[in-house]
Design a protein around this motif. Sequence first.
Motif, short mmCIF file in Angstrom:
data_model
loop_
_atom_site.label_atom_id
_atom_site.label_comp_id
_atom_site.label_asym_id
_atom_site.label_seq_id
_atom_site.Cartn_x
_atom_site.Cartn_y
_atom_site.Cartn_z
N ALA A 226 0.97 -1.09 -0.01
CA ALA A 226 -0.08 -0.09 0.14
C ALA A 226 0.84 1.20 -0.13
N LEU A 227 1.99 1.14 0.76
CA LEU A 227 2.99 2.26 0.89
C LEU A 227 3.58 2.50 -0.66
N ALA A 228 3.68 1.66 -1.57
CA ALA A 228 4.26 1.73 -2.86
C ALA A 228 3.20 2.30 -3.72
N GLY A 229 1.76 2.05 -3.43
CA GLY A 229 1.01 2.67 -4.23
C GLY A 229 0.84 4.20 -3.87
N MET A 230 0.75 4.58 -2.50
CA MET A 230 1.02 5.88 -2.16
C MET A 230 2.27 6.81 -2.89
N ASP A 231 3.37 6.03 -2.76
CA ASP A 231 4.50 6.48 -3.35
C ASP A 231 4.45 6.85 -5.16
N PHE A 232 3.67 5.95 -5.72
CA PHE A 232 3.47 6.48 -6.95
C PHE A 232 2.49 7.64 -7.20
N TYR A 233 1.34 7.74 -6.38
CA TYR A 233 0.54 8.79 -6.48
C TYR A 233 1.05 9.94 -6.23
N GLN A 234 2.12 10.24 -5.07
CA GLN A 234 3.02 11.29 -4.75
C GLN A 234 3.63 11.73 -5.84
N ARG A 235 4.48 10.86 -6.68
CA ARG A 235 5.04 11.36 -7.83
C ARG A 235 4.31 11.80 -8.76
N LEU A 236 3.09 11.38 -9.10
CA LEU A 236 2.40 11.64 -10.19
C LEU A 236 1.50 12.91 -10.07
N GLN A 237 1.15 13.11 -8.68
CA GLN A 237 0.51 14.27 -8.20
C GLN A 237 1.60 15.55 -8.30
N SER A 238 2.72 15.28 -8.03
CA SER A 238 3.64 16.34 -8.01
C SER A 238 3.86 16.96 -9.54
N LEU A 239 3.54 16.26 -10.59
CA LEU A 239 3.59 16.99 -11.92
C LEU A 239 2.38 17.69 -12.34
N GLY A 240 1.93 18.42 -11.27
CA GLY A 240 0.76 19.48 -11.80
C GLY A 240 0.66 20.26 -10.64
N GLN A 241 -0.37 21.19 -10.40
CA GLN A 241 -0.59 22.06 -9.46
C GLN A 241 -1.95 21.91 -8.31
N GLY A 242 -2.12 20.43 -8.41
CA GLY A 242 -3.56 20.23 -7.75
C GLY A 242 -3.39 20.33 -6.22
N PRO A 243 -4.16 20.81 -5.54
CA PRO A 243 -4.42 21.02 -4.17
C PRO A 243 -3.94 19.71 -3.56
N ARG A 244 -3.19 19.84 -2.34
CA ARG A 244 -2.83 18.79 -1.48
C ARG A 244 -3.98 18.53 -0.52
N ASP A 245 -4.79 19.32 -0.36
CA ASP A 245 -5.70 19.17 1.08
C ASP A 245 -7.11 19.28 0.59
N SER A 246 -7.68 18.78 -0.48
CA SER A 246 -8.83 18.56 -1.26
C SER A 246 -8.77 17.63 -2.34
N ASP A 247 -10.12 17.44 -2.59
CA ASP A 247 -10.49 16.37 -3.62
C ASP A 247 -10.70 16.60 -4.90
N GLU A 248 -11.55 16.12 -5.59
CA GLU A 248 -11.57 16.39 -7.06
C GLU A 248 -12.88 17.40 -7.07
N ALA A 249 -13.51 17.34 -6.08
CA ALA A 249 -14.97 18.33 -6.27
C ALA A 249 -14.57 19.84 -5.70
N GLN A 250 -13.30 19.93 -5.05
CA GLN A 250 -13.33 21.12 -4.34
C GLN A 250 -11.87 21.75 -4.92
N PRO A 251 -11.66 22.70 -5.88
CA PRO A 251 -12.55 23.03 -6.66
C PRO A 251 -12.82 21.78 -7.85
N PRO A 252 -14.08 21.81 -8.44
CA PRO A 252 -14.38 20.76 -9.37
C PRO A 252 -13.30 20.65 -10.51
N GLN A 253 -12.75 19.61 -10.72
CA GLN A 253 -11.70 19.53 -11.45
C GLN A 253 -12.15 19.62 -13.06
N VAL A 254 -13.21 19.38 -13.55
CA VAL A 254 -13.54 19.66 -14.78
C VAL A 254 -13.50 21.39 -15.30
N GLU A 255 -14.01 22.08 -14.01
CA GLU A 255 -13.66 23.48 -14.24
C GLU A 255 -12.34 23.89 -14.37
#
Length: 418
Positions: A226-255
């Motif tokens: 499970a930690l390996a899965g989180m490690d991949f998520y962390q590397r992928l998430q770093s390649l953008g400016q997505g907020p670290r403390d909210s989900d896809e609804a806040q703000p709506p990611q389609v917007e």
Amino acid sequence: MKIRTVALATSLTTVMLLTGCSDGSSDSGDGRTTIDVWLMRDSVSQEFQQEFVDAFHAAHSDIRVNVQIQEWNGIGQRVTAALASNDAPDVIEVGNTQVAQYAASGGVVDLTDRVEELNGGDWISGLAEPGAIEGRQYGIPYYAANRVVIYRTDLFGAAGVDPAELTTRDAWLAATETLNEPDGQQGIYLPGQNWYALAGFIWDEGGELAVETADGWQGALDTPEALAGMDFYQRLQSLGQGPRDSDEAQPPQVEVFAGEEVAQIIAVPGGANLIVERNPELEGRIGFFPIPGKTPEKPGAVFTGGSNLIIPAASGEQDAAYTFVQELTGEQWQRELSRAMSYVPNRTGLADAVADEPGTAAMAVGAAEGRATPNTPDWAAVEAENPIKDYMTAVLTGGDPADAAREASEVITRALNP
């Protein structure tokens, strides 16, 4: 959605389909049986519903169908109350991850002996597995939906990235890095708390969100897998400016996708329509591909959403109810439903029905590796508190992954063993 030994009520142990009428039977006054069916708001269009009901009446002149549309908000309490009553509807559409909760209440018909004639051997596992408790099938797969990668074809083309070549997570990560421009274009917009996406990466690594032991359920986010899965998520998430403390609804990611230079997001294909509504200039510039897996041999595991159909034990017309379920989940109407609503059919062998719809076709590929949350009626308590989101934010903001995972796993364990 994997199995726990549940102390089921006595009435659930073996509730078989009844023959003939019972005290709760319903007669329309013209000798025909009437069944009440609860379907959820927007699960099907009015046009599809009418087409199916008309065809069903033509094929089964002795049965009349009364469809009652239900709202998702508060549906859990309404279904629980209906199952405990003497006046339940005859068929109810429920979320696939809710079947365990309702089955544990003791008011759902055991349909195990019908699985073979319903072609259950070909059911999508992410729908079939949460519909079963202790090896008994209570929920019949209805339709599925899951996340894919939605991407900008023009941005991929300009960067020389061919999505057809992104058949592994490593290749996907490298391409996303190529697409990412720290002062401009985001390689991916991935908010820090998209735990559905994280679950897929954990499953790819052989991990679980929680596991059943002799002492009950235990949170499993702190395992090496499970930690390996989180490690991949962390590397992928770093390649953008997505907020670290909210989900896809806040703000709506389609917007965000519609308003900024974002190369890709992880979402259900229907998100593309919402994007174009917000930015018509993106019409014709959006594509789809399945979330890649660790190896080219199979796509990434995905969380399977969707619905199952259940028959309440209190139904007075269980034979007619089963006929309805058999028709709606059978090949003809599964093909019609998938094309009408852009859903994944309930059987893997019907994926060709959506081959001409790029988004749904990508979704169907991923559905073959679909999974569901742990199959316990107490999982709802985990999602209510959702320590997985807190864990993800802790890691993405610099916390020690092992410590954060251990804390989250302890919260999950407590929630699953009330």
